[in-house]
Design a protein around this motif. Structure first.
Motif, PDB file in Angstrom:
ATOM      1  N   LEU A 168      18.207   2.491  -9.788  1.00  0.00           N
ATOM      2  CA  LEU A 168      17.084   2.686  -8.873  1.00  0.00           C
ATOM      3  C   LEU A 168      17.459   3.688  -7.784  1.00  0.00           C
ATOM      4  CD1 LEU A 168      14.268   2.010  -7.755  1.00  0.00           C
ATOM      5  CD2 LEU A 168      15.312   0.050  -6.597  1.00  0.00           C
ATOM      6  N   LYS A 169      18.642   3.555  -7.232  1.00  0.00           N
ATOM      7  CA  LYS A 169      19.084   4.464  -6.166  1.00  0.00           C
ATOM      8  C   LYS A 169      19.253   5.892  -6.698  1.00  0.00           C
ATOM      9  CE  LYS A 169      18.958   1.639  -2.804  1.00  0.00           C
ATOM     10  NZ  LYS A 169      17.885   1.800  -1.814  1.00  0.00           N
ATOM     11  N   GLU A 170      19.704   6.022  -7.933  1.00  0.00           N
ATOM     12  CA  GLU A 170      19.837   7.350  -8.533  1.00  0.00           C
ATOM     13  C   GLU A 170      18.462   8.000  -8.709  1.00  0.00           C
ATOM     14  OE1 GLU A 170      21.443   9.467 -12.631  1.00  0.00           O
ATOM     15  OE2 GLU A 170      22.050   7.415 -12.205  1.00  0.00           O
ATOM     16  N   VAL A 171      17.515   7.238  -9.232  1.00  0.00           N
ATOM     17  CA  VAL A 171      16.153   7.748  -9.408  1.00  0.00           C
ATOM     18  C   VAL A 171      15.541   8.084  -8.050  1.00  0.00           C
ATOM     19  CG1 VAL A 171      13.818   7.137 -10.184  1.00  0.00           C
ATOM     20  CG2 VAL A 171      15.782   6.550 -11.598  1.00  0.00           C
ATOM     21  N   GLU A 172      15.779   7.219  -7.088  1.00  0.00           N
ATOM     22  CA  GLU A 172      15.291   7.454  -5.724  1.00  0.00           C
ATOM     23  C   GLU A 172      15.846   8.771  -5.167  1.00  0.00           C
ATOM     24  OE1 GLU A 172      16.696   5.854  -1.461  1.00  0.00           O
ATOM     25  OE2 GLU A 172      16.108   4.270  -2.847  1.00  0.00           O
ATOM     26  N   ILE A 206       4.607  16.393  -7.818  1.00  0.00           N
ATOM     27  CA  ILE A 206       4.780  15.319  -6.833  1.00  0.00           C
ATOM     28  C   ILE A 206       3.997  14.084  -7.267  1.00  0.00           C
ATOM     29  CG2 ILE A 206       4.248  14.590  -4.466  1.00  0.00           C
ATOM     30  CD1 ILE A 206       4.882  17.509  -3.610  1.00  0.00           C
ATOM     31  N   LYS A 207       2.788  14.295  -7.747  1.00  0.00           N
ATOM     32  CA  LYS A 207       1.968  13.170  -8.210  1.00  0.00           C
ATOM     33  C   LYS A 207       2.679  12.417  -9.338  1.00  0.00           C
ATOM     34  CE  LYS A 207      -1.421  13.790 -11.034  1.00  0.00           C
ATOM     35  NZ  LYS A 207      -2.650  14.239 -11.685  1.00  0.00           N
ATOM     36  N   GLY A 208       3.207  13.143 -10.301  1.00  0.00           N
ATOM     37  CA  GLY A 208       3.863  12.520 -11.448  1.00  0.00           C
ATOM     38  C   GLY A 208       5.133  11.786 -11.080  1.00  0.00           C
ATOM     39  N   SER A 209       5.987  12.418 -10.307  1.00  0.00           N
ATOM     40  CA  SER A 209       7.250  11.767  -9.948  1.00  0.00           C
ATOM     41  C   SER A 209       7.016  10.574  -9.024  1.00  0.00           C
ATOM     42  CB  SER A 209       8.224  12.766  -9.322  1.00  0.00           C
ATOM     43  OG  SER A 209       7.703  13.313  -8.132  1.00  0.00           O
ATOM     44  N   SER A 210       5.992  10.657  -8.200  1.00  0.00           N
ATOM     45  CA  SER A 210       5.658   9.534  -7.313  1.00  0.00           C
ATOM     46  C   SER A 210       5.145   8.342  -8.113  1.00  0.00           C
ATOM     47  CB  SER A 210       4.616   9.966  -6.280  1.00  0.00           C
ATOM     48  OG  SER A 210       5.147  10.968  -5.441  1.00  0.00           O
ATOM     49  N   SER A 251       0.824  -1.207   0.000  1.00  0.00           N
ATOM     50  CA  SER A 251       0.000   0.000   0.000  1.00  0.00           C
ATOM     51  C   SER A 251       0.861   1.261   0.000  1.00  0.00           C
ATOM     52  CB  SER A 251      -0.953   0.006   1.198  1.00  0.00           C
ATOM     53  OG  SER A 251      -0.235   0.173   2.404  1.00  0.00           O
ATOM     54  N   ILE A 252       2.161   1.104   0.208  1.00  0.00           N
ATOM     55  CA  ILE A 252       3.079   2.246   0.197  1.00  0.00           C
ATOM     56  C   ILE A 252       3.800   2.351  -1.137  1.00  0.00           C
ATOM     57  CG2 ILE A 252       5.124   3.275   1.266  1.00  0.00           C
ATOM     58  CD1 ILE A 252       4.229   1.970   3.914  1.00  0.00           C
ATOM     59  N   LEU A 253       4.408   1.234  -1.574  1.00  0.00           N
ATOM     60  CA  LEU A 253       5.130   1.214  -2.851  1.00  0.00           C
ATOM     61  C   LEU A 253       4.594   0.089  -3.729  1.00  0.00           C
ATOM     62  CD1 LEU A 253       8.922   1.604  -1.949  1.00  0.00           C
ATOM     63  CD2 LEU A 253       7.403   3.331  -2.869  1.00  0.00           C
ATOM     64  N   ASP A 254       4.415   0.398  -4.983  1.00  0.00           N
ATOM     65  CA  ASP A 254       3.992  -0.597  -5.960  1.00  0.00           C
ATOM     66  C   ASP A 254       5.223  -1.390  -6.408  1.00  0.00           C
ATOM     67  OD1 ASP A 254       2.878  -2.048  -8.044  1.00  0.00           O
ATOM     68  OD2 ASP A 254       2.648  -0.324  -9.364  1.00  0.00           O
ATOM     69  N   ALA A 255       5.236  -2.664  -6.069  1.00  0.00           N
ATOM     70  CA  ALA A 255       6.384  -3.517  -6.383  1.00  0.00           C
ATOM     71  C   ALA A 255       6.653  -3.573  -7.883  1.00  0.00           C
ATOM     72  CB  ALA A 255       6.156  -4.923  -5.830  1.00  0.00           C
ATOM     73  N   GLU A 256       5.615  -3.502  -8.692  1.00  0.00           N
ATOM     74  CA  GLU A 256       5.801  -3.560 -10.148  1.00  0.00           C
ATOM     75  C   GLU A 256       6.568  -2.329 -10.651  1.00  0.00           C
ATOM     76  OE1 GLU A 256       3.205  -3.804 -14.267  1.00  0.00           O
ATOM     77  OE2 GLU A 256       2.248  -4.378 -12.386  1.00  0.00           O
ATOM     78  N   ALA A 257       6.274  -1.161 -10.097  1.00  0.00           N
ATOM     79  CA  ALA A 257       6.994   0.048 -10.510  1.00  0.00           C
ATOM     80  C   ALA A 257       8.473  -0.067 -10.160  1.00  0.00           C
ATOM     81  CB  ALA A 257       6.378   1.280  -9.842  1.00  0.00           C
ATOM     82  N   ILE A 258       8.765  -0.601  -8.978  1.00  0.00           N
ATOM     83  CA  ILE A 258      10.157  -0.787  -8.564  1.00  0.00           C
ATOM     84  C   ILE A 258      10.833  -1.798  -9.481  1.00  0.00           C
ATOM     85  CG2 ILE A 258      11.681  -1.585  -6.709  1.00  0.00           C
ATOM     86  CD1 ILE A 258      10.328   1.177  -6.204  1.00  0.00           C
ATOM     87  N   ASN A 264       6.301   7.400 -10.953  1.00  0.00           N
ATOM     88  CA  ASN A 264       7.483   6.701 -11.486  1.00  0.00           C
ATOM     89  C   ASN A 264       8.015   5.653 -10.518  1.00  0.00           C
ATOM     90  OD1 ASN A 264       7.444   8.227 -13.835  1.00  0.00           O
ATOM     91  ND2 ASN A 264       8.810   9.775 -12.984  1.00  0.00           N
ATOM     92  N   LEU A 265       7.915   5.947  -9.224  1.00  0.00           N
ATOM     93  CA  LEU A 265       8.418   5.025  -8.208  1.00  0.00           C
ATOM     94  C   LEU A 265       7.309   4.206  -7.560  1.00  0.00           C
ATOM     95  CD1 LEU A 265      11.117   7.337  -6.720  1.00  0.00           C
ATOM     96  CD2 LEU A 265      11.519   5.028  -7.518  1.00  0.00           C
ATOM     97  N   GLY A 266       6.083   4.429  -7.979  1.00  0.00           N
ATOM     98  CA  GLY A 266       4.979   3.656  -7.424  1.00  0.00           C
ATOM     99  C   GLY A 266       4.667   3.990  -5.975  1.00  0.00           C
TER     100      GLY A 266
END
Length: 116
Positions: free
Chosen positions: A28-32, A65-69, A5-12, A71-73
């Motif tokens: 992933l760490k760079e994008v994070e 914020i909605k858009g960038s979030s 419910s916090i992070l979408d595993a598929e996006a990661i 990307n990371l699910g």
């Protein structure tokens, strides 16, 4: 495993798939890192815009914020930012609770990302 419910595993997983042939999560760490830095700036912008009454920039920051979030699910962040974006189109009145929800959702997403 991260709370779904916090992070979408598929996006990661999709971000990890972009790693090319690297054996680590450096992409992933760079994008994070970019996400965390940018979202903190946008949250500051939201607070500043609420104080100054700048509805246009407030709305743009919530949208960003909605858009960038997405990307990371960051599911809860997406929902909270979407509500703020929609409400701020009408007015900046009575958004404090929604902003607090967004900040809390971001803190959860940040902790979940750091735990990956």
């Amino acid at each position: 495993m991260t709370d779904p419910s916090i992070l979408d595993a598929e996006a990661i997983q999709n971000l990890r798939a972009l790693e090319d042939e690297m054996e680590d999560d450096s992409f992933l760490k760079e994008v994070e890192g970019i996400y965390l830095t940018d979202t903190l700036k946008r949250l500051t912008e939201i607070h500043d815009c609420l104080a100054s009454g700048d509805q246009t920039t407030f709305n743009r920051a919530a949208h960003s914020i909605k858009g960038s979030s997405s990307n990371l699910g960051a599911i809860r962040v997406i929902g909270a930012a979407k509500r703020l974006e929609e409400k701020s189109k009408e007015s900046l009145e009575n958004l404090e609770t929604d902003i607090t929800e967004l900040v809390g959702a971001f803190a959860e997403a940040k902790a979940a990302l750091k735990a990956l």
